[in-house]
Design a protein around this motif. Structure first.
Motif, PDB file in Angstrom:
ATOM      1  N   PRO A 223       0.803  -1.233   0.000  1.00 55.52           N
ATOM      2  CA  PRO A 223       0.000   0.000   0.000  1.00 55.52           C
ATOM      3  C   PRO A 223       0.831   1.275   0.000  1.00 55.52           C
ATOM      4  N   SER A 224       1.850   1.363   0.875  1.00 60.03           N
ATOM      5  CA  SER A 224       2.639   2.592   0.947  1.00 60.03           C
ATOM      6  C   SER A 224       3.493   2.793  -0.301  1.00 60.03           C
ATOM      7  N   LEU A 225       4.017   1.703  -0.855  1.00 62.68           N
ATOM      8  CA  LEU A 225       4.824   1.818  -2.072  1.00 62.68           C
ATOM      9  C   LEU A 225       3.961   2.257  -3.252  1.00 62.68           C
ATOM     10  N   ARG A 226       2.747   1.716  -3.339  1.00 67.07           N
ATOM     11  CA  ARG A 226       1.885   2.104  -4.448  1.00 67.07           C
ATOM     12  C   ARG A 226       1.444   3.563  -4.309  1.00 67.07           C
ATOM     13  N   ARG A 227       1.141   4.008  -3.085  1.00 68.38           N
ATOM     14  CA  ARG A 227       0.764   5.409  -2.895  1.00 68.38           C
ATOM     15  C   ARG A 227       1.907   6.330  -3.301  1.00 68.38           C
ATOM     16  N   LEU A 228       3.119   5.948  -2.927  1.00 68.11           N
ATOM     17  CA  LEU A 228       4.274   6.768  -3.278  1.00 68.11           C
ATOM     18  C   LEU A 228       4.491   6.791  -4.786  1.00 68.11           C
ATOM     19  N   ALA A 229       4.372   5.634  -5.429  1.00 66.58           N
ATOM     20  CA  ALA A 229       4.539   5.573  -6.882  1.00 66.58           C
ATOM     21  C   ALA A 229       3.467   6.406  -7.581  1.00 66.58           C
ATOM     22  N   TYR A 230       2.237   6.352  -7.068  1.00 69.40           N
ATOM     23  CA  TYR A 230       1.160   7.144  -7.655  1.00 69.40           C
ATOM     24  C   TYR A 230       1.419   8.627  -7.462  1.00 69.40           C
ATOM     25  N   ARG A 231       1.924   8.980  -6.301  1.00 73.41           N
ATOM     26  CA  ARG A 231       2.218  10.383  -6.048  1.00 73.41           C
ATOM     27  C   ARG A 231       3.256  10.919  -7.019  1.00 73.41           C
ATOM     28  N   LYS A 232       4.195  10.081  -7.398  1.00 66.39           N
ATOM     29  CA  LYS A 232       5.287  10.524  -8.252  1.00 66.39           C
ATOM     30  C   LYS A 232       5.012  10.347  -9.746  1.00 66.39           C
ATOM     31  N   THR A 233       4.035   9.546 -10.104  1.00 64.58           N
ATOM     32  CA  THR A 233       3.708   9.384 -11.526  1.00 64.58           C
ATOM     33  C   THR A 233       2.400  10.062 -11.900  1.00 64.58           C
ATOM     34  N   GLY A 234       1.490  10.160 -10.944  1.00 63.01           N
ATOM     35  CA  GLY A 234       0.183  10.734 -11.231  1.00 63.01           C
ATOM     36  C   GLY A 234      -0.688   9.814 -12.061  1.00 63.01           C
ATOM     37  N   ASP A 235      -0.323   8.541 -12.152  1.00 61.87           N
ATOM     38  CA  ASP A 235      -1.059   7.597 -12.984  1.00 61.87           C
ATOM     39  C   ASP A 235      -1.220   6.284 -12.214  1.00 61.87           C
TER      40      ASP A 235
ATOM     41  N   VAL B  91      -3.103  14.544  -1.437  1.00 64.39           N
ATOM     42  CA  VAL B  91      -2.385  13.752  -0.437  1.00 64.39           C
ATOM     43  C   VAL B  91      -1.277  14.530   0.252  1.00 64.39           C
ATOM     44  N   SER B  92      -1.253  15.837   0.097  1.00 69.29           N
ATOM     45  CA  SER B  92      -0.123  16.615   0.601  1.00 69.29           C
ATOM     46  C   SER B  92       0.040  16.530   2.110  1.00 69.29           C
ATOM     47  N   ASN B  93      -1.014  16.152   2.849  1.00 67.80           N
ATOM     48  CA  ASN B  93      -0.916  16.071   4.301  1.00 67.80           C
ATOM     49  C   ASN B  93      -0.577  14.680   4.812  1.00 67.80           C
ATOM     50  N   ALA B  94      -0.313  13.748   3.890  1.00 64.03           N
ATOM     51  CA  ALA B  94      -0.006  12.384   4.314  1.00 64.03           C
ATOM     52  C   ALA B  94       1.441  12.283   4.762  1.00 64.03           C
ATOM     53  N   PRO B  95       1.718  12.077   6.059  1.00 63.07           N
ATOM     54  CA  PRO B  95       3.091  12.096   6.561  1.00 63.07           C
ATOM     55  C   PRO B  95       3.960  10.963   6.048  1.00 63.07           C
ATOM     56  N   GLN B  96       3.334   9.822   5.658  1.00 65.61           N
ATOM     57  CA  GLN B  96       4.139   8.682   5.215  1.00 65.61           C
ATOM     58  C   GLN B  96       4.688   8.861   3.821  1.00 65.61           C
ATOM     59  N   LEU B  97       4.361   9.959   3.148  1.00 69.80           N
ATOM     60  CA  LEU B  97       4.786  10.156   1.772  1.00 69.80           C
ATOM     61  C   LEU B  97       5.878  11.214   1.654  1.00 69.80           C
ATOM     62  N   ASP B  98       6.836  11.145   2.545  1.00 68.21           N
ATOM     63  CA  ASP B  98       7.973  12.053   2.494  1.00 68.21           C
ATOM     64  C   ASP B  98       8.658  11.914   1.138  1.00 68.21           C
ATOM     65  N   PRO B  99       8.735  13.002   0.346  1.00 69.59           N
ATOM     66  CA  PRO B  99       9.291  12.876  -1.005  1.00 69.59           C
ATOM     67  C   PRO B  99      10.769  12.527  -1.043  1.00 69.59           C
ATOM     68  N   LEU B 100      11.459  12.618   0.103  1.00 72.60           N
ATOM     69  CA  LEU B 100      12.879  12.283   0.099  1.00 72.60           C
ATOM     70  C   LEU B 100      13.161  10.879   0.608  1.00 72.60           C
ATOM     71  N   GLU B 101      12.137  10.172   1.120  1.00 77.62           N
ATOM     72  CA  GLU B 101      12.416   8.895   1.754  1.00 77.62           C
ATOM     73  C   GLU B 101      12.951   7.860   0.775  1.00 77.62           C
ATOM     74  N   ILE B 102      12.576   7.967  -0.513  1.00 83.80           N
ATOM     75  CA  ILE B 102      13.066   6.967  -1.459  1.00 83.80           C
ATOM     76  C   ILE B 102      14.549   7.148  -1.765  1.00 83.80           C
TER      77      ILE B 102
ATOM     78  N   ASN C 275      -1.498  15.479 -13.630  1.00 85.69           N
ATOM     79  CA  ASN C 275      -1.964  14.439 -12.717  1.00 85.69           C
ATOM     80  C   ASN C 275      -1.226  14.510 -11.386  1.00 85.69           C
ATOM     81  N   ILE C 276       0.078  14.732 -11.444  1.00 89.20           N
ATOM     82  CA  ILE C 276       0.875  14.846 -10.232  1.00 89.20           C
ATOM     83  C   ILE C 276       0.421  16.042  -9.404  1.00 89.20           C
ATOM     84  N   ARG C 277       0.183  17.173 -10.071  1.00 87.95           N
ATOM     85  CA  ARG C 277      -0.239  18.374  -9.351  1.00 87.95           C
ATOM     86  C   ARG C 277      -1.554  18.121  -8.621  1.00 87.95           C
TER      87      ARG C 277
END
Length: 204
Positions: free
Chosen positions: A30-42, A106-117, A98-100
């Motif tokens: 779940p967390s990996l897919r949310r992160l991938a979606y956040r970064k691809t917008g698809d 999801v901008s308030n989701a703490p588990q989606l730190d854009p630098l964690e990857i 899509n990303i925008r």
């Protein structure tokens, strides 16, 4: 399996225990897919990227060096998947839009730190530091124009209207900003698309 540690699951996966792999998949999918979606917008591309990651993990289970932190290792693998994704597809306008829209949701989701990857990658940590420093060292107007374009996806025309300058001036400043970034990161051998990806990662 639910009470097993990551280290225990890895040990079982190495000897082809599919139940352990299934638990690892359930735990991190779940967390990996949310992160991938956040970064691809698809949604479809995000699904495919994470699916490929887990397929690679299973197929190479006997030889992979997982490291001390499995969460960091998985996100590091996803970083390379995302990097390859953008090298192939580039920043198409539909991805940016899509990303925008997704970031707004999801901008308030703490588990989606854009630098964690990037946490486990010293080379990219250094690259991010160089990019950040280069942006901060830009002349004020150049930095303002660059960030309006990269952070807010404003066009040259929109920037020129907002700042009361000509489109030609805005374009020239953007070109110079990218030139500074390319020169400062030259030793890392990044492509133009990868550099755009890096600047986008650190600006959201």
């Amino acid at each position: 399996m639910e009470n097993s540690t990551d280290e225990e699951l890895i040990g079982l996966i190495r000897i082809s225990d599919y139940a352990a792999f299934d638990e690892l998949h359930r735990r991190y999918w779940p967390s990996l897919r949310r992160l991938a979606y956040r970064k691809t917008g698809d949604q479809a591309d995000a699904y495919d990227l994470v699916q490929e990651l887990f397929i690679d993990l299973w197929e190479k289970r006997e030889t992979l060096a997982f490291g001390a932190q499995l969460n960091g290792w998985l996100h590091n693998r996803l970083w390379f998947k995302l990097s390859a994704y953008y090298r192939t597809k580039g920043f198409q306008q539909k991805h940016l839009e899509n990303i925008r829209l997704n970031l707004e949701q999801v901008s308030n989701a703490p588990q989606l730190d854009p630098l964690e990857i990037l946490a486990e990658q010293k080379n990219y940590d250094q690259l991010l530091e160089v990019v950040n420093h280069t942006i901060q060292e830009m002349p004020d107007r150049m930095r303002e124009i660059f960030l309006l374009n990269r952070n807010e996806q404003k066009t040259v025309v929109e920037i020129s209207k907002k700042l009361g300058i000509s489109p030609k001036t805005a374009r020239k400043q953007l070109d110079r900003a990218m030139g500074k970034l390319r020169r400062s990161t030259q030793q890392y051998k990044t492509s133009a698309m990868e550099l755009l990806f890096i600047t986008w990662l650190i600006s959201n």
